[in-house]
Design a protein around this motif. Structure first.
Motif, PDB file in Angstrom:
ATOM      1  N   LEU A  12     -18.417  97.215 -10.852  1.00 31.99           N
ATOM      2  CA  LEU A  12     -16.967  97.153 -11.047  1.00 31.99           C
ATOM      3  C   LEU A  12     -16.242  98.024 -10.021  1.00 31.99           C
ATOM      4  CD1 LEU A  12     -16.767  97.282 -14.964  1.00 31.99           C
ATOM      5  CD2 LEU A  12     -16.392  95.303 -13.474  1.00 31.99           C
ATOM      6  N   LEU A  13     -16.791  99.203  -9.734  1.00 27.27           N
ATOM      7  CA  LEU A  13     -16.190 100.081  -8.725  1.00 27.27           C
ATOM      8  C   LEU A  13     -16.238  99.420  -7.352  1.00 27.27           C
ATOM      9  CD1 LEU A  13     -14.976 102.802  -7.907  1.00 27.27           C
ATOM     10  CD2 LEU A  13     -17.312 103.680  -7.651  1.00 27.27           C
ATOM     11  N   SER A  14     -17.369  98.793  -7.045  1.00 25.73           N
ATOM     12  CA  SER A  14     -17.513  98.119  -5.756  1.00 25.73           C
ATOM     13  C   SER A  14     -16.538  96.959  -5.630  1.00 25.73           C
ATOM     14  CB  SER A  14     -18.959  97.614  -5.603  1.00 25.73           C
ATOM     15  OG  SER A  14     -19.118  96.908  -4.403  1.00 25.73           O
ATOM     16  N   VAL A  15     -16.374  96.187  -6.715  1.00 29.89           N
ATOM     17  CA  VAL A  15     -15.426  95.066  -6.710  1.00 29.89           C
ATOM     18  C   VAL A  15     -14.017  95.563  -6.409  1.00 29.89           C
ATOM     19  CG1 VAL A  15     -14.293  93.341  -8.167  1.00 29.89           C
ATOM     20  CG2 VAL A  15     -16.770  93.582  -8.232  1.00 29.89           C
ATOM     21  N   PHE A  16     -13.624  96.677  -7.035  1.00 31.77           N
ATOM     22  CA  PHE A  16     -12.280  97.231  -6.827  1.00 31.77           C
ATOM     23  C   PHE A  16     -12.101  97.707  -5.391  1.00 31.77           C
ATOM     24  CE2 PHE A  16      -9.635 101.084  -6.664  1.00 31.77           C
ATOM     25  CZ  PHE A  16      -8.407 100.532  -7.023  1.00 31.77           C
ATOM     26  N   LEU A  17     -13.091  98.439  -4.876  1.00 34.01           N
ATOM     27  CA  LEU A  17     -12.956  99.030  -3.545  1.00 34.01           C
ATOM     28  C   LEU A  17     -12.977  97.972  -2.439  1.00 34.01           C
ATOM     29  CD1 LEU A  17     -15.206 102.212  -3.890  1.00 34.01           C
ATOM     30  CD2 LEU A  17     -12.705 102.082  -3.888  1.00 34.01           C
ATOM     31  N   THR A  18     -13.886  97.007  -2.546  1.00 37.61           N
ATOM     32  CA  THR A  18     -13.992  96.009  -1.478  1.00 37.61           C
ATOM     33  C   THR A  18     -12.791  95.080  -1.430  1.00 37.61           C
ATOM     34  OG1 THR A  18     -15.320  94.580  -2.922  1.00 37.61           O
ATOM     35  CG2 THR A  18     -16.514  96.008  -1.381  1.00 37.61           C
ATOM     36  N   ARG A  19     -12.073  94.929  -2.529  1.00 35.02           N
ATOM     37  CA  ARG A  19     -10.882  94.090  -2.511  1.00 35.02           C
ATOM     38  C   ARG A  19      -9.732  94.768  -1.759  1.00 35.02           C
ATOM     39  NH1 ARG A  19     -13.814  91.423  -5.794  1.00 35.02           N
ATOM     40  NH2 ARG A  19     -13.320  89.354  -6.604  1.00 35.02           N
ATOM     41  N   ILE A  21     -10.307  96.004   1.206  1.00 29.60           N
ATOM     42  CA  ILE A  21     -10.649  95.808   2.620  1.00 29.60           C
ATOM     43  C   ILE A  21      -9.963  94.547   3.135  1.00 29.60           C
ATOM     44  CG2 ILE A  21     -12.530  95.390   4.253  1.00 29.60           C
ATOM     45  CD1 ILE A  21     -14.378  96.849   2.323  1.00 29.60           C
ATOM     46  N   PRO A  22      -9.232  94.640   4.245  1.00 32.50           N
ATOM     47  CA  PRO A  22      -8.572  93.451   4.807  1.00 32.50           C
ATOM     48  C   PRO A  22      -9.582  92.345   5.139  1.00 32.50           C
ATOM     49  CG  PRO A  22      -7.764  95.461   5.851  1.00 32.50           C
ATOM     50  CD  PRO A  22      -8.950  95.858   5.014  1.00 32.50           C
ATOM     51  N   ARG A  28     -16.311  86.510   1.303  1.00 31.94           N
ATOM     52  CA  ARG A  28     -16.806  86.162  -0.031  1.00 31.94           C
ATOM     53  C   ARG A  28     -17.340  84.737  -0.084  1.00 31.94           C
ATOM     54  NH1 ARG A  28     -15.491  90.297  -3.331  1.00 31.94           N
ATOM     55  NH2 ARG A  28     -13.842  91.665  -2.577  1.00 31.94           N
ATOM     56  N   ASN A  29     -16.961  83.924   0.896  1.00 35.57           N
ATOM     57  CA  ASN A  29     -17.492  82.567   0.940  1.00 35.57           C
ATOM     58  C   ASN A  29     -18.972  82.549   1.310  1.00 35.57           C
ATOM     59  OD1 ASN A  29     -15.322  80.464   0.444  1.00 35.57           O
ATOM     60  ND2 ASN A  29     -14.289  81.762   1.928  1.00 35.57           N
ATOM     61  N   LEU A  30     -19.515  83.679   1.751  1.00 35.64           N
ATOM     62  CA  LEU A  30     -20.943  83.748   2.043  1.00 35.64           C
ATOM     63  C   LEU A  30     -21.753  83.441   0.791  1.00 35.64           C
ATOM     64  CD1 LEU A  30     -23.433  84.418   3.717  1.00 35.64           C
ATOM     65  CD2 LEU A  30     -22.960  86.856   3.324  1.00 35.64           C
ATOM     66  N   ASP A  31     -21.334  83.957  -0.348  1.00 37.06           N
ATOM     67  CA  ASP A  31     -22.033  83.684  -1.601  1.00 37.06           C
ATOM     68  C   ASP A  31     -21.952  82.203  -1.947  1.00 37.06           C
ATOM     69  OD1 ASP A  31     -23.288  84.600  -4.224  1.00 37.06           O
ATOM     70  OD2 ASP A  31     -21.449  83.652  -4.958  1.00 37.06           O
ATOM     71  N   THR A  32     -20.788  81.588  -1.716  1.00 38.88           N
ATOM     72  CA  THR A  32     -20.645  80.154  -1.967  1.00 38.88           C
ATOM     73  C   THR A  32     -21.592  79.365  -1.068  1.00 38.88           C
ATOM     74  OG1 THR A  32     -18.299  80.519  -2.465  1.00 38.88           O
ATOM     75  CG2 THR A  32     -19.001  78.248  -2.090  1.00 38.88           C
ATOM     76  N   TYR A 152     -23.100  94.455   8.307  1.00 37.00           N
ATOM     77  CA  TYR A 152     -24.145  93.905   7.438  1.00 37.00           C
ATOM     78  C   TYR A 152     -23.995  94.437   6.010  1.00 37.00           C
ATOM     79  CZ  TYR A 152     -28.789  92.805   5.598  1.00 37.00           C
ATOM     80  OH  TYR A 152     -29.833  92.331   4.829  1.00 37.00           O
ATOM     81  N   GLY A 153     -23.732  95.739   5.885  1.00 37.84           N
ATOM     82  CA  GLY A 153     -23.567  96.332   4.562  1.00 37.84           C
ATOM     83  C   GLY A 153     -22.410  95.716   3.799  1.00 37.84           C
ATOM     84  N   LEU A 154     -21.312  95.436   4.510  1.00 43.58           N
ATOM     85  CA  LEU A 154     -20.167  94.782   3.873  1.00 43.58           C
ATOM     86  C   LEU A 154     -20.561  93.407   3.353  1.00 43.58           C
ATOM     87  CD1 LEU A 154     -17.129  94.536   3.224  1.00 43.58           C
ATOM     88  CD2 LEU A 154     -16.807  93.660   5.550  1.00 43.58           C
ATOM     89  N   LEU A 155     -21.271  92.631   4.166  1.00 45.35           N
ATOM     90  CA  LEU A 155     -21.704  91.306   3.737  1.00 45.35           C
ATOM     91  C   LEU A 155     -22.637  91.394   2.526  1.00 45.35           C
ATOM     92  CD1 LEU A 155     -22.475  89.530   7.152  1.00 45.35           C
ATOM     93  CD2 LEU A 155     -20.412  89.350   5.749  1.00 45.35           C
ATOM     94  N   ALA A 156     -23.545  92.357   2.557  1.00 41.73           N
ATOM     95  CA  ALA A 156     -24.498  92.504   1.457  1.00 41.73           C
ATOM     96  C   ALA A 156     -23.790  92.839   0.150  1.00 41.73           C
ATOM     97  CB  ALA A 156     -25.526  93.582   1.801  1.00 41.73           C
ATOM     98  N   PHE A 157     -22.846  93.782   0.203  1.00 45.82           N
ATOM     99  CA  PHE A 157     -22.147  94.178  -1.019  1.00 45.82           C
ATOM    100  C   PHE A 157     -21.253  93.061  -1.546  1.00 45.82           C
ATOM    101  CE2 PHE A 157     -23.325  98.653  -0.583  1.00 45.82           C
ATOM    102  CZ  PHE A 157     -23.418  99.010  -1.919  1.00 45.82           C
ATOM    103  N   LEU A 158     -20.549  92.380  -0.652  1.00 45.75           N
ATOM    104  CA  LEU A 158     -19.683  91.292  -1.096  1.00 45.75           C
ATOM    105  C   LEU A 158     -20.503  90.156  -1.713  1.00 45.75           C
ATOM    106  CD1 LEU A 158     -17.073  91.103   1.806  1.00 45.75           C
ATOM    107  CD2 LEU A 158     -16.714  91.959  -0.506  1.00 45.75           C
ATOM    108  N   THR A 159     -21.655  89.869  -1.126  1.00 47.55           N
ATOM    109  CA  THR A 159     -22.521  88.829  -1.678  1.00 47.55           C
ATOM    110  C   THR A 159     -23.059  89.239  -3.038  1.00 47.55           C
ATOM    111  OG1 THR A 159     -23.172  88.180   0.559  1.00 47.55           O
ATOM    112  CG2 THR A 159     -24.566  87.409  -1.234  1.00 47.55           C
TER     113      THR A 159
END
Length: 242
Positions: A12-19, A21-22, A28-32, A152-159
């Motif tokens: 939940l903390l990660s979801v709040f913080l990453t949102r 980020i511009p 987030r479409n990487l997960d899709t 890479y870390g940003l992509l990993a966390f968002l996924t």
């Protein structure tokens, strides 16, 4: 209960913080992409014919395929959310091993395959081209390895986040109207078991992957160490409004 509470709070903390980020919505479409690719791969494994894949700007997607057996739809329906959760875990495992470059190549390979074989129109084409261009740029950053690893870390966390929030959305949709529960509703149609049950299964798998991913992240190096049914079918990923 404590075992699940810590990863949920971190998530939940990660979801709040990453949102904050511009342009985080773009990634987030990487997960899709991985979700729909998982459906497509499973269909091919079962000797199906994947006709096309669509990726949409609202983070939803659709995979169109044709199979000879109706029960073959069961593993295909399971593959989307479970495949996305396992892929997120794989990204963190690669990061823990200092193999971020390999992870970027893997993501780029999936994007290229979808672009060449199955995504030929709409938003998905432009997104895949843009994503590939950014990955190639990141892979070329030899002297700025810290920047590539940060990307890479940003992509990993968002996924990881999206792979967990998707099942949360399914649970809520199942409680409100099971027909809007995407793959969980498809599994209900196939097995007769309620969509809510399948949504909870997806969520438990996702949380297990989140827990293990965070354990890997806590102990991972920032960079490599010097040592050390008959007919056709459609599977879709629902828009996540959380």
């Amino acid at each position: 209960m404590t075992r699940w509470l810590k990863p949920i709070l971190y998530l939940l903390l990660s979801v709040f913080l990453t949102r904050l980020i511009p342009f985080s919505s773009f990634f987030r479409n990487l997960d899709t992409m991985v979700h729909e690719f998982s459906h497509a791969v499973m269909a091919l494994v079962l000797s199906g014919d994947v006709q096309r894949v669509e990726l949409h700007a609202d983070h939803s997607g659709v995979t169109y395929f044709r199979l000879a057996s109706s029960w073959s739809h069961l593993p295909i329906a399971l593959a989307g959310y479970i495949g996305a959760s396992l892929f997120a875990l794989l990204l963190f495992r690669l990061q823990a091993s200092g193999k971020q470059k390999l992870g970027l190549i893997l993501m780029s390979g999936i994007a290229a395959l979808l672009l060449i074989l199955y995504v030929h129109s709409g938003f998905g084409v432009y997104w895949l081209i843009g994503f590939l261009a950014l990955n190639i740029l990141a892979l070329c950053l030899k002297k700025q390895e810290w920047l590539r690893n940060g990307y890479y870390g940003l992509l990993a966390f968002l996924t990881l986040e999206e792979s967990a929030m998707g099942p949360v959305t399914l649970v809520l949709n199942s409680l409100d109207n099971s027909r809007s529960a995407g793959d969980a509703y498809s599994l209900q149609e196939i097995t007769g078991l309620p969509a809510l049950l399948w949504s909870i299964v997806f969520l438990l798998v996702a949380l297990a992957c989140v827990s293990r991913s965070l354990q890997l992240f806590a102990g991972s190096p920032s960079r490599p160490s010097a040592r050390r049914s008959k007919g056709s079918g459609i599977w879709s990923r629902q828009r996540m409004d959380i």
